[in-house]
Design an enzyme around this catalytic site. Structure first.
Site, PDB file in Angstrom:
ATOM      1  N   ARG A  57       8.465  73.271 -10.352  1.00 53.36           N
ATOM      2  CA  ARG A  57       8.181  71.838 -10.235  1.00 53.36           C
ATOM      3  C   ARG A  57       6.693  71.692  -9.923  1.00 53.36           C
ATOM      4  O   ARG A  57       6.175  72.303  -8.993  1.00 53.36           O
ATOM      5  CB  ARG A  57       8.992  71.247  -9.095  1.00 53.36           C
ATOM      6  CG  ARG A  57       8.692  69.795  -8.923  1.00 53.36           C
ATOM      7  CD  ARG A  57       9.473  69.199  -7.803  1.00 53.36           C
ATOM      8  NE  ARG A  57       9.438  67.746  -7.910  1.00 53.36           N
ATOM      9  CZ  ARG A  57      10.259  66.956  -7.283  1.00 53.36           C
ATOM     10  NH1 ARG A  57      11.184  67.455  -6.513  1.00 53.36           N
ATOM     11  NH2 ARG A  57      10.160  65.658  -7.419  1.00 53.36           N
TER      12      ARG A  57
ATOM     13  N   ARG B 257      19.779  57.535   8.074  1.00 48.71           N
ATOM     14  CA  ARG B 257      21.023  57.577   8.872  1.00 48.71           C
ATOM     15  C   ARG B 257      20.764  57.170  10.315  1.00 48.71           C
ATOM     16  O   ARG B 257      21.537  56.427  10.924  1.00 48.71           O
ATOM     17  CB  ARG B 257      21.635  58.988   8.848  1.00 48.71           C
ATOM     18  CG  ARG B 257      22.383  59.278   7.580  1.00 48.71           C
ATOM     19  CD  ARG B 257      22.645  60.741   7.425  1.00 48.71           C
ATOM     20  NE  ARG B 257      21.376  61.456   7.278  1.00 48.71           N
ATOM     21  CZ  ARG B 257      21.255  62.663   6.735  1.00 48.71           C
ATOM     22  NH1 ARG B 257      22.316  63.303   6.314  1.00 48.71           N
ATOM     23  NH2 ARG B 257      20.090  63.240   6.618  1.00 48.71           N
TER      24      ARG B 257
ATOM     25  N   GLY C 166      11.205  60.392  -0.242  1.00 43.21           N
ATOM     26  CA  GLY C 166      10.258  59.740  -1.152  1.00 43.21           C
ATOM     27  C   GLY C 166      11.091  58.765  -1.970  1.00 43.21           C
ATOM     28  O   GLY C 166      12.235  59.074  -2.285  1.00 43.21           O
TER      29      GLY C 166
ATOM     30  N   HIS D 248       8.573  61.343  -9.687  1.00 40.32           N
ATOM     31  CA  HIS D 248      10.038  61.512  -9.699  1.00 40.32           C
ATOM     32  C   HIS D 248      10.580  61.619 -11.127  1.00 40.32           C
ATOM     33  O   HIS D 248      11.743  61.305 -11.388  1.00 40.32           O
ATOM     34  CB  HIS D 248      10.761  60.340  -8.987  1.00 40.32           C
ATOM     35  CG  HIS D 248      10.655  60.387  -7.493  1.00 40.32           C
ATOM     36  ND1 HIS D 248      10.403  59.267  -6.728  1.00 40.32           N
ATOM     37  CD2 HIS D 248      10.777  61.408  -6.616  1.00 40.32           C
ATOM     38  CE1 HIS D 248      10.353  59.604  -5.446  1.00 40.32           C
ATOM     39  NE2 HIS D 248      10.578  60.904  -5.360  1.00 40.32           N
TER      40      HIS D 248
ATOM     41  N   LEU E 160      16.109  56.688  -4.331  1.00 42.27           N
ATOM     42  CA  LEU E 160      15.857  56.391  -2.923  1.00 42.27           C
ATOM     43  C   LEU E 160      16.152  57.609  -2.061  1.00 42.27           C
ATOM     44  O   LEU E 160      17.306  57.886  -1.733  1.00 42.27           O
ATOM     45  CB  LEU E 160      16.733  55.208  -2.474  1.00 42.27           C
ATOM     46  CG  LEU E 160      16.716  53.958  -3.377  1.00 42.27           C
ATOM     47  CD1 LEU E 160      17.680  52.904  -2.847  1.00 42.27           C
ATOM     48  CD2 LEU E 160      15.304  53.395  -3.495  1.00 42.27           C
TER      49      LEU E 160
ATOM     50  N   ASN F  46      10.352  75.197  -6.316  1.00 45.42           N
ATOM     51  CA  ASN F  46       9.716  73.930  -5.977  1.00 45.42           C
ATOM     52  C   ASN F  46       8.964  74.174  -4.668  1.00 45.42           C
ATOM     53  O   ASN F  46       9.554  74.174  -3.593  1.00 45.42           O
ATOM     54  CB  ASN F  46      10.823  72.872  -5.821  1.00 45.42           C
ATOM     55  CG  ASN F  46      10.289  71.519  -5.405  1.00 45.42           C
ATOM     56  OD1 ASN F  46       9.101  71.350  -5.147  1.00 45.42           O
ATOM     57  ND2 ASN F  46      11.190  70.551  -5.336  1.00 45.42           N
TER      58      ASN F  46
ATOM     59  N   GLY G 277      19.023  60.686  -1.890  1.00 39.89           N
ATOM     60  CA  GLY G 277      19.846  60.806  -0.676  1.00 39.89           C
ATOM     61  C   GLY G 277      20.356  59.467  -0.159  1.00 39.89           C
ATOM     62  O   GLY G 277      21.526  59.332   0.218  1.00 39.89           O
ATOM     63  N   ILE G 278      19.498  58.451  -0.140  1.00 39.47           N
ATOM     64  CA  ILE G 278      19.910  57.129   0.347  1.00 39.47           C
ATOM     65  C   ILE G 278      20.728  56.409  -0.725  1.00 39.47           C
ATOM     66  O   ILE G 278      21.803  55.871  -0.442  1.00 39.47           O
ATOM     67  CB  ILE G 278      18.670  56.283   0.733  1.00 39.47           C
ATOM     68  CG1 ILE G 278      17.883  56.960   1.865  1.00 39.47           C
ATOM     69  CG2 ILE G 278      19.086  54.872   1.123  1.00 39.47           C
ATOM     70  CD1 ILE G 278      16.525  56.316   2.169  1.00 39.47           C
TER      71      ILE G 278
ATOM     72  N   ARG H 276       5.794  57.134   4.191  1.00 37.19           N
ATOM     73  CA  ARG H 276       4.680  56.588   3.396  1.00 37.19           C
ATOM     74  C   ARG H 276       4.764  55.071   3.319  1.00 37.19           C
ATOM     75  O   ARG H 276       5.860  54.520   3.271  1.00 37.19           O
ATOM     76  CB  ARG H 276       4.714  57.159   1.968  1.00 37.19           C
ATOM     77  CG  ARG H 276       4.311  58.620   1.898  1.00 37.19           C
ATOM     78  CD  ARG H 276       4.502  59.186   0.501  1.00 37.19           C
ATOM     79  NE  ARG H 276       5.532  60.210   0.484  1.00 37.19           N
ATOM     80  CZ  ARG H 276       6.100  60.678  -0.619  1.00 37.19           C
ATOM     81  NH1 ARG H 276       5.746  60.222  -1.799  1.00 37.19           N
ATOM     82  NH2 ARG H 276       7.022  61.612  -0.540  1.00 37.19           N
TER      83      ARG H 276
ATOM     84  N   ASP I 194      14.456  58.877   9.088  1.00 37.96           N
ATOM     85  CA  ASP I 194      15.773  59.198   8.534  1.00 37.96           C
ATOM     86  C   ASP I 194      16.644  57.946   8.489  1.00 37.96           C
ATOM     87  O   ASP I 194      16.906  57.323   9.518  1.00 37.96           O
ATOM     88  CB  ASP I 194      16.432  60.277   9.410  1.00 37.96           C
ATOM     89  CG  ASP I 194      17.618  60.902   8.707  1.00 37.96           C
ATOM     90  OD1 ASP I 194      18.593  60.174   8.421  1.00 37.96           O
ATOM     91  OD2 ASP I 194      17.565  62.105   8.437  1.00 37.96           O
TER      92      ASP I 194
ATOM     93  N   GLU J  96      22.495  57.565  -3.138  1.00 38.18           N
ATOM     94  CA  GLU J  96      23.804  58.168  -3.413  1.00 38.18           C
ATOM     95  C   GLU J  96      24.781  57.975  -2.260  1.00 38.18           C
ATOM     96  O   GLU J  96      26.002  57.975  -2.464  1.00 38.18           O
ATOM     97  CB  GLU J  96      23.640  59.679  -3.672  1.00 38.18           C
ATOM     98  CG  GLU J  96      22.927  59.981  -4.979  1.00 38.18           C
ATOM     99  CD  GLU J  96      22.444  61.425  -5.068  1.00 38.18           C
ATOM    100  OE1 GLU J  96      23.069  62.312  -4.442  1.00 38.18           O
ATOM    101  OE2 GLU J  96      21.447  61.667  -5.763  1.00 38.18           O
ATOM    102  N   ASN J  97      24.246  57.846  -1.038  1.00 36.21           N
ATOM    103  CA  ASN J  97      25.123  57.893   0.143  1.00 36.21           C
ATOM    104  C   ASN J  97      25.237  56.626   0.975  1.00 36.21           C
ATOM    105  O   ASN J  97      26.201  56.482   1.723  1.00 36.21           O
ATOM    106  CB  ASN J  97      24.656  59.017   1.081  1.00 36.21           C
ATOM    107  CG  ASN J  97      24.780  60.377   0.426  1.00 36.21           C
ATOM    108  OD1 ASN J  97      25.874  60.782   0.045  1.00 36.21           O
ATOM    109  ND2 ASN J  97      23.666  61.071   0.252  1.00 36.21           N
TER     110      ASN J  97
HETATM  111  P1  ADP Z   1      14.023  64.062  -0.401  1.00 33.53           P
HETATM  112  O1  ADP Z   1      13.148  62.968  -0.956  1.00 33.53           O
HETATM  113  O2  ADP Z   1      13.396  64.781   0.758  1.00 33.53           O
HETATM  114  O3  ADP Z   1      14.643  64.959  -1.449  1.00 33.53           O
HETATM  115  P2  ADP Z   1      16.736  63.067  -0.065  1.00 33.53           P
HETATM  116  O4  ADP Z   1      16.921  62.586  -1.466  1.00 33.53           O
HETATM  117  O5  ADP Z   1      17.507  64.236   0.400  1.00 33.53           O
HETATM  118  O6  ADP Z   1      15.204  63.253   0.298  1.00 33.53           O
HETATM  119  O7  ADP Z   1      17.079  61.809   0.896  1.00 33.53           O
HETATM  120  C1  ADP Z   1      16.905  61.875   2.268  1.00 33.53           C
HETATM  121  C2  ADP Z   1      17.278  60.513   2.852  1.00 33.53           C
HETATM  122  O8  ADP Z   1      18.651  60.229   2.523  1.00 33.53           O
HETATM  123  C3  ADP Z   1      17.164  60.449   4.369  1.00 33.53           C
HETATM  124  O9  ADP Z   1      16.537  59.236   4.761  1.00 33.53           O
HETATM  125  C4  ADP Z   1      18.615  60.431   4.803  1.00 33.53           C
HETATM  126  O10 ADP Z   1      18.799  59.757   6.011  1.00 33.53           O
HETATM  127  C5  ADP Z   1      19.253  59.674   3.671  1.00 33.53           C
HETATM  128  N1  ADP Z   1      20.718  59.841   3.681  1.00 33.53           N
HETATM  129  C6  ADP Z   1      21.447  60.945   3.407  1.00 33.53           C
HETATM  130  N2  ADP Z   1      22.783  60.708   3.610  1.00 33.53           N
HETATM  131  C7  ADP Z   1      22.869  59.401   4.008  1.00 33.53           C
HETATM  132  C8  ADP Z   1      23.947  58.550   4.382  1.00 33.53           C
HETATM  133  N3  ADP Z   1      25.213  58.972   4.368  1.00 33.53           N
HETATM  134  N4  ADP Z   1      23.666  57.267   4.727  1.00 33.53           N
HETATM  135  C9  ADP Z   1      22.380  56.820   4.751  1.00 33.53           C
HETATM  136  N5  ADP Z   1      21.329  57.576   4.410  1.00 33.53           N
HETATM  137  C10 ADP Z   1      21.562  58.849   4.051  1.00 33.53           C
END
Ligand code: ADP
Length: 391
Positions: free
Chosen positions: A92, A284, A211, A180, A208, A8, A327-328, A240, A282, A330-331
């Site tokens: 990709r 977080r 991107g 996506h 989320l 990728n 990332g957002i 963006r 970010d 899932e977490n």
């Molecule tokens: P990409 O689109 O670059 O692949 P990711 O899917 O890895 O991005 O997501 C990155 C985002 O996920 C960032 O904004 C990061 O802060 C957020 N993130 C990761 N872990 C957490 C968490 N525990 N709580 C809140 N946001 C999180």
């Protein structure tokens, strides 16, 4: 043992993974090289279980370009994957245009078609092609396969694909493509495995990450996406804008005197969560901040997601499941809670306990008509499956 390599390539990055070939490819290692072409070029390699196998600077010679980065990646892969034997490579590719609704084998003809699509994705397609050329030079004769971010959305009905422009532009390819797609493809498959009924149902997926986009699907097929002609539309993202009144573009040009490059820089790199908060892209960092501008950016992000849930539900005739991923998605317990708050009218009732429990898949209340779920995405696996199938 036969292996599949996934690549990728971004403008200054290269993500790579090695899978054991088979009916269902199994990931062995995943790596990332960042800052290609700069003295800060850096490589990280992790095992499938997440153990860090390599974490080191790349000399400017090794990291000089995508060819050098790929060479460096192969050197560490040989050291960590015993008997590395690459039989197929999956790439990709951001744009498959109007033509590609499935992964495609890379031949001189398909590569020429992908080159013609550069004007549709000028920031990303050239980087993807650079990765393809580097891989062909490193692995002559090995099957190479392109997987497209747009392909999963190619079955959209006309009304979900068009803009209100003169028809000639639609015919020229000025359409809502959606992106996506590999993530949505993975989620559609995972959902069908978990529950055939939901797999056939009306599902909204919120991808989320840095991107961010959302997809409304019915029976595992994409009907509508929040991303359109470019990966700018829809939700605000890390840097963006998301949806923007086209009148704002005219204002930038006519009143602020901004050039196309300046506008591109503003809406791709300086807007979204970063621009609104003035702090960070970010999530977080924003969640941890007590600056009101950070809260405003988060509120806008969540409110746009809620609006899109309504819009996508209308496009697919209701909703049986809402899936969070990326990332957002899932977490972040907080973002999921904010998005679901006040959405009872559409049938979404979150269980705060389940939402706060790491690893839960279903996080809605037992009596919620809509199942709210968290499913970690796996775009690399989708690429590896395609590369295995076409090998
Ligand atoms: P990409 O689109 O670059 O692949 P990711 O899917 O890895 O991005 O997501 C990155 C985002 O996920 C960032 O904004 C990061 O802060 C957020 N993130 C990761 N872990 C957490 C968490 N525990 N709580 C809140 N946001 C999180």
């Amino acid at each position: 043992m036969a292996h599949i390599l996934t690549l990728n390539a971004g403008s200054s990055s290269l993500k790579f993974g090695v899978f054991e070939a088979g009916d269902e490819p199994a990931e062995l290692v995943a790596g990332l090289i960042e800052n290609i072409g700069s003295p800060d070029a850096h490589m990280r390699l992790k095992s499938e279980a997440g153990a860090v196998l390599e974490d080191r600077d790349l000399s400017s010679v090794e990291g000089a370009d995508h060819g050098g980065a790929l060479k460096a990646a192969l050197a560490v892969l040989k050291a960590h994957v015993s008997g590395l034997d690459v039989v197929s490579i999956g790439h990709r590719v951001v744009h498959g245009g109007m033509e590609f609704s499935e992964p495609a084998k890379l031949t001189a003809d398909t590569i020429a078609q992908l080159e013609e699509l550069v004007p549709l994705a000028p920031l990303h397609q050239p980087a993807n092609l650079t990765g393809i050329h580097a891989a062909i030079a490193a692995f002559p004769g090995v099957t190479q396969v392109a997987c497209f971010d747009t392909a999963f959305h190619r079955k959209h009905p006309f009304v979900q694909d068009t803009f209100g422009l003169p028809k000639e532009y639609y015919d020229k390819g000025v359409r809502r493509y959606g992106f996506h797609g590999m993530s949505y493809d993975y989620i559609a498959g995972a959902l069908a495995d978990m529950s055939p009924e939901l797999g056939m149902g009306r599902v909204i997926v919120a991808h989320l990450g840095n991107g961010a986009s959302m997809c409304g699907m019915k029976g595992g097929v994409s009907v509508s996406s929040t991303m359109g002609f470019s990966a700018l539309d829809g939700l605000p993202m890390g840097t963006r804008t998301g949806q923007l009144d086209p009148g704002v573009m005219l204002y930038f040009m006519q009143q602020e005197g901004l050039s196309a490059d300046e506008i591109s820089d503003l809406i791709y790199k300086k807007s979204g969560l970063k621009g609104m908060s003035g702090i960070s892209n970010d999530m977080r960092t924003l969640e941890a901040s007590d600056d009101p501008a950070a809260s405003e950016a988060i509120d806008y992000f969540c409110s746009r997601i809620q609006r899109e849930i309504g819009g996508l539900a209308a496009a697919i005739g209701g909703v049986d499941a809402l899936v969070f991923t990326g990332g957002i998605g899932e977490n972040s317990v907080t973002i999921r809670e904010k998005v679901c708050t006040g959405m009872e009218w559409i049938g979404i009732t979150l269980s705060n306990d389940l939402n706060a429990t790491r690893g839960e898949t279903v996080i809605s209340a037992a009596d919620s008509p809509v199942q709210v779920m968290v499913i970690p995405t796996n775009e690399e696996l989708v690429i590896a499956r395609a590369a295995a199938k076409l090998a």
